[in-house]
Design a protein around this motif. Sequence first.
Motif, PDB file in Angstrom:
ATOM      1  N   ARG A 135     -12.501  10.626   0.218  1.00  0.00           N
ATOM      2  CA  ARG A 135     -13.781  11.148   0.060  1.00  0.00           C
ATOM      3  C   ARG A 135     -14.623  11.744   1.392  1.00  0.00           C
ATOM      4  O   ARG A 135     -15.689  12.070   1.330  1.00  0.00           O
ATOM      5  N   ASP A 167      -2.328   5.640  -2.483  1.00  0.00           N
ATOM      6  CA  ASP A 167      -3.563   4.737  -2.485  1.00  0.00           C
ATOM      7  C   ASP A 167      -4.425   5.051  -1.209  1.00  0.00           C
ATOM      8  O   ASP A 167      -5.595   5.221  -1.455  1.00  0.00           O
ATOM      9  N   LEU A 168      -3.752   5.318  -0.232  1.00  0.00           N
ATOM     10  CA  LEU A 168      -4.442   5.655   1.109  1.00  0.00           C
ATOM     11  C   LEU A 168      -5.134   6.979   0.928  1.00  0.00           C
ATOM     12  O   LEU A 168      -6.360   7.596   1.311  1.00  0.00           O
ATOM     13  N   MET A 215     -14.095   4.020   8.218  1.00  0.00           N
ATOM     14  CA  MET A 215     -12.854   3.369   7.693  1.00  0.00           C
ATOM     15  C   MET A 215     -12.515   2.121   8.685  1.00  0.00           C
ATOM     16  O   MET A 215     -11.508   1.528   8.428  1.00  0.00           O
ATOM     17  N   VAL A 272      -8.523  -2.945   2.886  1.00  0.00           N
ATOM     18  CA  VAL A 272      -7.780  -2.283   1.962  1.00  0.00           C
ATOM     19  C   VAL A 272      -6.415  -3.223   1.275  1.00  0.00           C
ATOM     20  O   VAL A 272      -5.560  -3.621   2.189  1.00  0.00           O
ATOM     21  N   ASP A 273      -6.080  -3.537   0.109  1.00  0.00           N
ATOM     22  CA  ASP A 273      -5.129  -4.526  -0.569  1.00  0.00           C
ATOM     23  C   ASP A 273      -5.212  -5.722   0.238  1.00  0.00           C
ATOM     24  O   ASP A 273      -4.133  -6.144   0.848  1.00  0.00           O
ATOM     25  N   ILE A 332      -8.172   6.539  -1.198  1.00  0.00           N
ATOM     26  CA  ILE A 332      -9.355   6.057  -0.320  1.00  0.00           C
ATOM     27  C   ILE A 332      -9.923   6.884   0.623  1.00  0.00           C
ATOM     28  O   ILE A 332     -11.228   6.907   0.807  1.00  0.00           O
ATOM     29  N   PHE A 333      -9.042   7.749   1.498  1.00  0.00           N
ATOM     30  CA  PHE A 333      -9.727   8.615   2.441  1.00  0.00           C
ATOM     31  C   PHE A 333     -10.084   9.995   1.936  1.00  0.00           C
ATOM     32  O   PHE A 333     -10.686  10.711   2.903  1.00  0.00           O
ATOM     33  N   THR A 365       0.784  -1.257   0.056  1.00  0.00           N
ATOM     34  CA  THR A 365      -0.093   0.023   0.098  1.00  0.00           C
ATOM     35  C   THR A 365       1.059   1.227  -0.129  1.00  0.00           C
ATOM     36  O   THR A 365       1.758   1.289   0.651  1.00  0.00           O
TER      37      THR A 365
END
Length: 432
Positions: free
Chosen positions: A269, A262-263, A308, A313-314, A266-267, A258
């Motif tokens: 939003r 990537d993080l 979350m 995640v992955d 995802i975060f 990761t």
Amino acid sequence: MSVLFETSLGDLVIDLEVEQCPKTCENFLKLCKVYYYNLNAFFNVSKDFLAQAGDPTATGTGGESIWSYVASQEEKDAAAARYFAPEIVPKLKHTHKGTVSMAVAPSVNDEKGGCGSQFFITLADNIDYLDGKHAVFGHVVEGLETLDKLNDVFTDQDGRPFKDVRIRHVIILDDPFPDPSNLIQPPSSPTRPPDNSTRIAEDEDPLATLPDEEEERIRREKAAAASALTLEMVGDLPFANVRPPENVLFVCKLNPVTRDEDLELIFSRFGTIMSCQVIRDKKTGDSLQYAFIEFDKRDDAEQAYFKMQNVLVDDRRIWVDFSQSVARLNTSWSNNPKVGLHSKERGGFGGREDLEKTRRYRAAGRSDGRARDGYGMVFEVPDDRGTSRRSKRDRNMENPRDRRRRSASPRNRSRERRRSRDRHSRDHRSRR
């Protein structure tokens, strides 16, 4: 004519003999008016004898009359005697408990003795020893139970109470004397004792006990404060009372593959992300499988915390919590390539620029799409003369047109002429 003393053991009301001792009473009342006695300690207490106060230094050697005090407060160099002559009236004796007298200082060297600001209160009846030696000017009419408490305090070998007994406040109930023309009353009462006492404070209870839970909490707070101060001294914390930010999330149990982007994707939003950083080993550059995500707003961080938790995640279920770390405030621990040590920033890969260069070289790959299996001379290495020398491999892979262009430069042409001249000189010497 009387005054009210509010002490740490209770109140005392003192009636003054203004007709028989007018100068002594005027001195006492005006000292009370300028808050001279406020927060003074009873520095000498002898059981069944007397309790002495009125010395701001609490040593028994300080104190002065109101006229000396007023002169010392003026800007001009006005001089006044420290003491005044005692008014000893034969019929005023130390017959009853609660008799108030001015202490008479003896003459020392060239300084003439007399009465200043120190006074004492008798704690027993019929103390004839003091008659004719000290000036009686008042009597305690209310608060005899306070004197009983004062008589029972624990003292050291010098008579100083182990726990301070202080005059908290003085209220003048009646004052028949006009103020001196140059007397200036302070705007408020003092808030700190005039002496540097190391005794038990007058508002402190040395025998007080707390519940076990409260004592454990206080002990932990003190231990944490001491540890934080130690970390500040060794440079691990920017300052001891630093608090972790409330808009930063701690994410752990990450997959080693990761990445930061990537993080962040995802975060993002949940709100605007100021920074997203996966923490990596400084030496190897491998992910330590945890990260810090800083949001622009605290509400966004709270929403991400609730949404979350335990998300996949992955192929790893992550754990999200609010950050309790302040290490990110110290940029020297950052592995963000945008934060550097040299010049304006500290950085590189885990704080090491050489690893960052290695990572970039590995990520670049070869032109044929295969990963590089060898390093060679990737970076130019300065030689002893301060110029950069290139590897033979790099020169062989060079474009012939670039090689001809480099050889045609003025500097190279000059070098070739020099070599040709030296070669002809050697040939000429060999033929001779």
